[in-house]
Design a protein around this motif. Structure first.
Motif, short mmCIF file in Angstrom:
data_model
loop_
_atom_site.label_atom_id
_atom_site.label_comp_id
_atom_site.label_asym_id
_atom_site.label_seq_id
_atom_site.Cartn_x
_atom_site.Cartn_y
_atom_site.Cartn_z
N LYS A 75 0.88 -1.10 0.00
CA LYS A 75 0.05 -0.05 -0.24
C LYS A 75 0.85 1.11 -0.05
N ILE A 76 1.94 1.25 0.87
CA ILE A 76 2.77 2.20 0.94
C ILE A 76 3.60 2.45 -0.54
N TYR A 77 3.76 1.36 -1.09
CA TYR A 77 4.63 1.45 -2.16
C TYR A 77 3.68 2.04 -3.50
N PHE A 78 2.54 1.88 -3.73
CA PHE A 78 1.58 2.21 -4.67
C PHE A 78 1.13 3.67 -4.38
N LYS A 79 1.21 4.03 -3.20
CA LYS A 79 0.90 5.36 -3.08
C LYS A 79 1.75 6.22 -3.92
N GLN A 80 2.82 6.09 -4.40
CA GLN A 80 3.82 6.90 -5.01
C GLN A 80 3.53 6.54 -6.38
N MET A 81 3.06 7.83 -7.30
CA MET A 81 2.64 7.62 -8.46
C MET A 81 3.78 7.04 -9.43
N TYR A 82 5.04 7.30 -9.22
CA TYR A 82 6.12 6.90 -10.00
C TYR A 82 6.44 5.37 -9.75
N ASN A 83 6.08 5.00 -8.57
CA ASN A 83 6.22 3.61 -8.32
C ASN A 83 5.40 2.77 -9.25
N VAL A 84 3.98 3.11 -9.43
CA VAL A 84 3.11 2.77 -10.26
C VAL A 84 3.60 2.71 -11.78
N VAL A 85 3.96 3.97 -12.26
CA VAL A 85 4.46 3.94 -13.58
C VAL A 85 5.83 2.99 -13.82
N ASP A 86 6.58 2.77 -12.88
CA ASP A 86 7.75 2.06 -13.02
C ASP A 86 7.36 0.54 -13.07
N LEU A 87 6.28 0.00 -12.13
CA LEU A 87 6.05 -1.35 -12.31
C LEU A 87 5.20 -1.49 -13.52
N LEU A 88 4.23 -0.83 -14.11
CA LEU A 88 3.59 -0.98 -15.51
C LEU A 88 4.64 -0.90 -16.49
N ILE A 137 7.91 -1.81 -16.42
CA ILE A 137 8.62 -3.18 -16.18
C ILE A 137 7.83 -4.43 -16.80
N ILE A 138 6.64 -4.17 -16.61
CA ILE A 138 5.72 -5.42 -17.14
C ILE A 138 5.58 -5.11 -18.66
N VAL A 139 5.06 -4.05 -19.05
CA VAL A 139 4.78 -4.08 -20.54
C VAL A 139 6.29 -4.27 -21.23
N PHE A 140 7.51 -3.81 -20.82
CA PHE A 140 8.70 -4.15 -21.23
C PHE A 140 8.82 -5.70 -21.39
N THR A 141 8.71 -6.29 -20.23
CA THR A 141 8.93 -7.71 -20.21
C THR A 141 8.06 -8.49 -21.46
N ILE A 142 6.82 -8.03 -21.48
CA ILE A 142 5.86 -8.64 -22.59
C ILE A 142 6.48 -8.48 -23.86
N ALA A 143 6.86 -6.98 -24.23
CA ALA A 143 7.29 -6.75 -25.49
C ALA A 143 8.57 -7.39 -25.89
N PHE A 144 9.56 -7.36 -25.15
CA PHE A 144 10.75 -8.02 -25.60
C PHE A 144 10.73 -9.64 -25.56
N THR A 145 9.71 -10.14 -24.81
CA THR A 145 9.34 -11.53 -24.83
C THR A 145 8.77 -12.00 -25.98
N LEU A 146 8.10 -11.07 -26.74
CA LEU A 146 7.51 -11.15 -28.03
C LEU A 146 8.60 -11.03 -29.02
N LYS A 147 9.47 -10.10 -28.97
CA LYS A 147 10.36 -9.77 -29.82
C LYS A 147 11.39 -11.18 -29.83
N LEU A 148 11.71 -11.60 -28.76
CA LEU A 148 12.63 -12.90 -28.74
C LEU A 148 11.92 -13.94 -29.58
N SER A 149 10.56 -14.10 -29.62
CA SER A 149 9.98 -15.05 -30.23
C SER A 149 9.89 -15.04 -31.92
N VAL A 150 10.38 -13.81 -32.25
CA VAL A 150 10.36 -13.58 -33.86
C VAL A 150 11.70 -14.03 -34.35
#
Length: 1282
Positions: free
Chosen positions: A869-882, A884-897
């Motif tokens: 709860k303390i972590y997600f109260k910071q807006m930049y922490n939410v942006v960082d987490l999103l 990282i998740i989107v980057f992981t998905i994107a480059f996982t897809l690129k590795l499969s090409v």
């Protein structure tokens, strides 16, 4: 027999030895009904021997009891009733008898002003005596269920001839209501709907309260108007089930109606009708019974009699009250007997009756005696009551300490004089201690500290024990009486001895139910109780006294930890077993009481305790946080209490300002090391947090922007690098490692706050060896690269490199690396498209993951959920987490090409390559937004970023309004434009919304609207029906073909020819397009071609001319055009200007607070980068690889972060050096508090002096103006004379 079992109900019980909320038993009878109890225990008196006194006009003789023969009841079966000879004597004792009660129960009044039911009871006069009257105790407690009073108020005065000025009536009503409300008083009157009794009932009936004030009327049954309606005539029915309706109407002479606003009525009966004064004896006995019933330690319930106007009966009631040791308050100016009594009381003198000085009596001076007789004659006529009244007045005057005269000219209200009369009557040394305690309790309840100081504390006739002071303090705090709390502390009540764990628990369980703190604690207690029941704990089964859960101190500690975002560890939780013992005391009672008062929303008392706090700055900031949190919860609960919200906001602002003022005093009057010590020293009272950490946790923006706080942050920001070093020089040296050796460092390395600041050395070496020594080159490099400013610069540089490579990765072509280097041995058909840039990006993003994990782990709480709860109260922490998740998905897809995968060239379906680019685009947006934090350190751009955040919130809510208007217009216009379309719904909605949305920005396209309108209405069937309609109308009107069937046949022949030609033309047009490799015709082009085949419907200018003969189409067009005008007017003018106004207001507010905003953002960035590793990303992976094993080892050994383990910090705080620093900080804060209070006092004195000077100047100016007017007038007269 009564049922022996009873049910416990919580209520507040008081005795002289114990003032607290306890569980008191109330008996509930299950087998005996109220009707049966009354019939058995309470009787009435009726005449059963009729003796004729005189005849009546309707041949119904009247008895000596003043009742007619027909109204004499046939008692029992008639055997007891006798009709005596006319010459027989009639006496009350011989001719009347006690019989069963037939008039009691509930009563409703036939009047709109009163909808409440009342209880009434007919009762014989014989119950004025003991022991019969004792039965009424059970009536009060068991059946009428009246709560225990703190005061009994008896009101007497005029009835029929009641003529009191309105201002006195209003003052009397308000004072009576205040006294009754604040003391839970019972009121006793005559109960009639006239005179002072009507005045009392009116104010009680109009009062807005959850519970009615018990107002008991003692009236005369024989003089009650239409008392026959109160008698239950049906056999076997006595009352209590159906309420009797009683009319309020003008009575006959000699009778009176019952007052509808009284809650209870006693109607006293002696077997006669019309006899005056039979109820007074019962009333006096009832008052004595009530005072004795609620006796505590042989001290009866206090009673006060209020006399308003009145006559001889009022004087008799007054002297009866005084003889019983009760007090009397007389309203001066109300008229008649009250004014005569006031005159005699004020002018009577005391004389020595026997000449020896042993016997004293009151006597009226001759001139006063004459005046009193004149007043009696004026108000009551020439009756033989002058001597009786004069004797009563003299006797009343002898009770000097028990009589109080009240006038509306007095500055204090009536309730003040009621209390002062009670205090004055007990202001002697012979009064029992319990009486003093009870009177003090009344004074606290009323809130008149001035009276208590005058009659109890100042005279020092009785010295309260420490225990009594403790109980009075407990009662004063629960009643939120700040003046009494201050008075008791001045008198000698030691708060440290008073505030035991037991008393503190009582206080938290007696919080104001309307306060937010009570609601939060009760929610937590109820959740705990439900959990215990769910676990099957036998100790919490449903039973007596368990309906309201009890608040524990551990729950208070958990609530404080929640308010402090999990960073605060309360002593209630760390030493739970210790404070389960009720006798345990606290070292910081004033701090805890400040927190209690903040949760109870009692700001005045919180300020009183705050001024005596050991750590006023920290306590003020925490109180500020509590009030802000309660304000936030008020909004969450949606109570819509604007007054409460304003109080909470003001209280939060006041406490923050007070802490700010103390810090200012310290900043200007002491050296830097002193206020740095205050910011850094750990406080055991507040979970071993420092003031610096508390400021960060609470987010007190004004306090964070203080010069001292910012100066301390600057020291942290620059580390040991000299503060005068320019920022660009730091950046230049950061990329060239040898250069930092030549920078300027602090002149006395290590000595800057060496004995105060634990941040000066993080290497673990002995700081004493470094003090005053010049650092070597390696040490200089270490100090340079570990400073937060250099960390910030290096992280910014590496982040820019990351964004640049990410741009190249996204925007570069989709060719495989092997196509450029086919000879490479690593190239093959299964080689993926990931290059060195992508690997760098993956490593960089991977290096941010340990940082995010450490931020979650370092959350200052043991609960994993609260950490997140303390972590997600910071807006930049939410942006960082999103990101990282989107980057992981994107480059996982690129590795499969793969390089040989040709699907990436296909656009008719999504492949992994397309998904990669889609996710990468969104990921880059997130990382670009994340870079905004770097600009928050800039004084110019930082506030602008805050403005953008606030404007984004405003825009989000504005979009809801815009969506309402946009969708309403787009759907309506689409339905009117295209009545025949057959497109999918999703395509239709998207097209309509796109058109409406661009209309907002001025893209109206009126011509396109006309074309779309024609397109929507022009098709084969519509024109076919139009031609058919014109053909029928023309031929039928001309009369060429009269038969309608022949017309239809003729039309079908013509239409077949046209359709054949249309098909031929359409097929030729399609063949031409296919040969020319053109796309199929659009719907608009097809319609234009189609419309050209009917040239008679168009003049070739306006497309709408095609539809001029269609009333439906033309009507739809004009409606659609009108909707467009309204839509543009509403959205483009109203809503857009509203948005501009909202943004302007946001900008103005943010600009006014730009300095505070910048400093607050600066503080959060400095604290974040202070905890960052000194190696920037992606090199921080090396740091975490080396440090993580040691952190895990410390965690296994039980060593946690510096303020996550309370025991570790307690050991640190017990160190002699730390304890000395803490004592030094407390002394400095105490001195600052003295200076601050002195400044506030001087400011108030200055305002008083300024006001006095202004009055003096204004009076002098008025005098000069008047003199000038006189001079001008004199000159004018002289001119006229000349």
């Amino acid at each position: 027999m009564y049922n022996n079992h009873f049910v416990f109900e919580p209520r507040e019980v008081y005795n002289a030895n114990k003032i607290q909320t306890t569980i008191a038993p109330k008996w509930r009878y299950d087998q005996r009904t109220f009707d049966e109890w009354v019939v058995k225990n309470i009787q009435v008196r009726e005449c059963y021997k009729f003796v004729k006194e005189k005849d009546d006009v309707d041949n119904d003789p009247i008895c000596h009891c003043k009742n007619k023969l027909s109204k004499h009841p046939k008692l029992s079966s008639g055997s007891d009733f006798m009709e005596m000879p006319e010459e027989s004597s009639w006496t009350q004792n011989d001719n009347t008898m006690l019989t069963k009660n037939n008039a009691f129960g509930k009563i409703t009044f036939d009047v709109e002003e009163c909808s409440e039911e009342a209880q009434y009871m007919r009762i014989a006069k014989d119950y004025s005596e003991k022991p019969r009257i004792e039965i009424l105790k059970s009536l009060f407690a068991d059946f009428w269920k009246l709560d225990e009073p703190d005061l009994l108020i008896s009101v007497s005065g005029g009835a029929k001839s009641f003529n009191v000025p309105q201002d006195i009536c209003a003052s009397f009503q308000q004072g009576l209501l205040n006294a009754a409300r604040s003391t839970r008083a019972w009121i006793i009157t005559g109960g009639q709907h006239c005179g002072v009794m009507k005045l009392v009932g009116g104010v009680i009936g109009q009062s807005i309260s959850t519970t009615r004030i018990p107002t008991i009327g003692v009236g005369n049954w024989g003089k009650t108007w239409k008392n026959n309606l109160l008698v239950h005539n049906r056999s076997g029915h006595y009352g209590g089930r159906e309420a009797t309706t009683y009319p309020i109407e003008p009575p006959d002479k000699g009778y009176a109606t019952l007052d509808p606003n009284h809650t209870h009525h006693f109607l006293v009966d002696d077997g006669t009708t019309g006899t005056d004064g039979i109820e007074y004896e019962f009333r006096a006995a009832l008052e004595t019974l009530i005072c004795e019933k609620f006796m505590i330690q042989n001290v009866p319930l206090p009673m006060v009699c209020i006399m308003v106007e009145g006559g001889m009966r009022s004087l008799e009631i007054a002297i009866s009250t005084l003889r019983k040791g009760n007090t009397l308050v007389v309203l001066k100016g109300s008229g008649r007997a009250s004014d005569i009594l006031c005159y005699g009381f004020e002018n009577s003198i005391e004389i020595d009756s026997d000449g020896t000085g042993g016997r004293k009596e009151r006597k009226m001076p001759a001139e006063c005696d004459v005046e009193i007789k004149r007043l009696i004659e004026k108000d009551f006529g020439k009756y033989k009551i002058e001597k009786q009244m004069l004797d009563l007045i003299l006797e009343i005057s002898a009770y000097r300490d028990f009589v109080t005269i009240y006038s509306i000219q007095n500055p204090e209200p009536l309730d003040f004089y009621i209390l002062s009369s009670l205090m004055k009557s007990s202001a002697n040394a012979n009064v029992l201690a319990a009486t003093k305690m009870r009177q003090m309790r009344l004074a606290i309840t009323w809130g008149h500290a001035k009276i208590a100081r005058e009659f109890i504390f100042s005279q020092k006739l009785y010295k309260f024990s420490a225990y009594e002071l403790e109980q009075l303090m407990l009662f004063a705090i629960t009643k939120q009486r700040t003046e009494f709390v201050k008075l008791l502390m001045d008198y000698g009540c030691d708060l440290k001895q008073f505030l035991t764990a037991k008393n503190l628990k009582i206080l938290f369980n007696s919080l104001d139910p309307k306060s937010g703190g009570y609601r939060l604690l009760m929610e937590k207690a109820e959740r705990k109780l439900r959990k215990m029941k769910f676990d099957g704990n036998r100790n919490v089964e449903e039973g007596p006294g368990t309906r309201t859960p009890e608040i524990q101190l551990s729950e208070v500690g958990s609530l404080l930890a929640r308010i402090m975002q999990g960073s605060y560890t309360s002593i209630f939780n760390t030493h739970k077993k210790k404070y389960e013992n009720g006798a345990a005391t606290f070292d910081n009672p004033f701090d805890l009481m400040t927190v209690y008062c903040a949760l109870d929303n009692c700001q005045d008392m919180a300020l009183l305790f705050w001024k005596k706090s050991r750590t006023p700055m920290a306590t003020g900031i925490i109180a500020h946080r509590i009030y802000n949190y309660l304000d936030m919860m008020e909004s969450k609960w949606a109570r819509m209490d604007e007054e409460m919200t304003e109080q909470l906001e003001k209280a939060a602002s006041d406490f923050e300002s007070l802490s700010y003022g103390l810090m200012t005093m310290c900043y200007h009057n002491y050296e830097k090391k002193e206020w740095v010590n205050i910011l850094e020293v750990k406080m055991i009272d507040w979970g071993n947090l420092s003031l610096f950490e508390i400021g960060q946790i609470t987010g007190a923006k004004n306090f964070l922007s203080h010069a001292a706080y910012q100066s301390y942050l600057t020291d942290i920001w620059m580390g040991e690098v000299h503060p005068s070093t320019p920022f660009f020089l730091l950046a230049f040296c950061a990329v060239l490692p040898p250069l930092p050796i030549f920078l300027k460092y602090n002149s006395k390395f290590g000595k800057k706050n060496a004995d105060l600041n634990p941040r000066t050395d993080k290497s673990g070496t002995d700081k004493d060896d470094q003090v005053g020594k010049k650092p070597n080159p390696l040490r200089r490099l270490q100090l340079f690269y570990t400073s937060p400013a250099v960390k910030f610069i290096l992280n910014g540089i590496t982040y820019l490199i990351f964004l640049g490579l990410y741009i190249c990765s996204i925007l570069e072509g989709n060719e495989c690396n092997c196509e450029d280097h086919p000879s490479d041995e690593t190239c093959g058909p299964n080689t993926n498209m990931v290059g060195w840039k992508d690997y760098y990006l993956i490593i960089f993003v991977g290096s941010t993951i340990p940082i995010e994990i450490s931020q979650v782990i370092d959350g200052n709480t043991k609960s994993v959920l609260k950490k997140f709860k303390i972590y997600f109260k910071q807006m930049y922490n939410v942006v960082d987490l999103l990101a990282i998740i989107v980057f992981t998905i994107a480059f996982t897809l690129k590795l499969s090409v793969k390089c040989n995968d040709d699907e990436r060239y296909m656009i008719y379906k999504f492949s992994n390559y397309h998904y990669f680019r889609l996710f990468s685009s969104f990921c880059f947006i997130l990382y670009s937004l994340r870079f905004i934090q770097m600009f928050e350190m800039n004084a110019k751009i930082g506030p602008k970023i805050f403005m953008l955040k606030r404007m984004a919130v405003d825009l989000f809510f504005f979009l809801f309004l815009l969506a309402v208007f946009t969708f309403s217009y787009c759907v309506a216009s689409e339905a009117l434009l295209y009545p025949f379309h057959d497109r999918p719904v999703n395509e239709t909605i998207f097209t309509a919304f796109r058109r409406s949305y661009f209309n907002v920005f001025g893209d109206l396209d009126i011509e396109g609207l006309s074309n779309r309108f024609v397109t929507g209405h022009c098709n084969e069937k519509s024109f076919m029906y139009m031609e058919y309609h014109e053909f029928i109308m023309e031929n039928h009107l001309d009369g060429t073909i009269e038969n309608l069937t022949d017309l239809r046949t003729r039309w079908e022949e013509i239409n077949e020819e046209r359709l054949k030609k249309l098909e031929d033309n359409s097929s030729k047009s399609m063949e031409k397009r296919e040969s020319a490799n053109k796309d199929p015709p659009t719907f608009l082009e097809y319609t234009d071609d189609y419309c050209e085949r009917w040239p008679e419907h168009s003049d070739g200018n306006d497309p709408l001319d095609l539809l001029e003969d269609s009333p439906v189409a033309i009507t739809n067009y004009y409606i659609c055009f009108m909707l467009l005008c309204i839509y543009v007017l509403t959205v483009n003018i109203m809503l857009i200007n509203l948005l501009i106004a909202i943004f302007s207001n946001t900008y103005s507010d943010s600009k006014a607070k730009s300095g505070i905003i910048y400093k607050t953002q600066r503080a959060s960035v400095i604290v974040e980068f202070e905890e960052r590793p000194w190696l920037p990303n992606p090199l921080s992976l090396i740091y975490f690889a080396c440090v993580s094993p040691f952190k895990m080892l410390k965690s296994c050994c039980g060593k946690q972060r510096r303020y996550s383990s309370a025991r570790k910090d307690s050991r640190k705080a017990s160190d002699s050096n730390t304890a000395a620093r803490a004592r030094r900080a407390q002394l400095i804060e105490a001195e600052c508090m003295v200076l601050h209070l002195k400044k506030e006092t001087n400011k108030k004195d200055g305002l008083v002096i300024l006001e006095a000077q202004n009055k003096k100047i204004s009076s002098a100016v008025e005098k000069i103006v008047s003199e000038l007017k006189q001079i001008t007038l004199k000159q004018h007269k002289e001119t006229l004379w000349v």
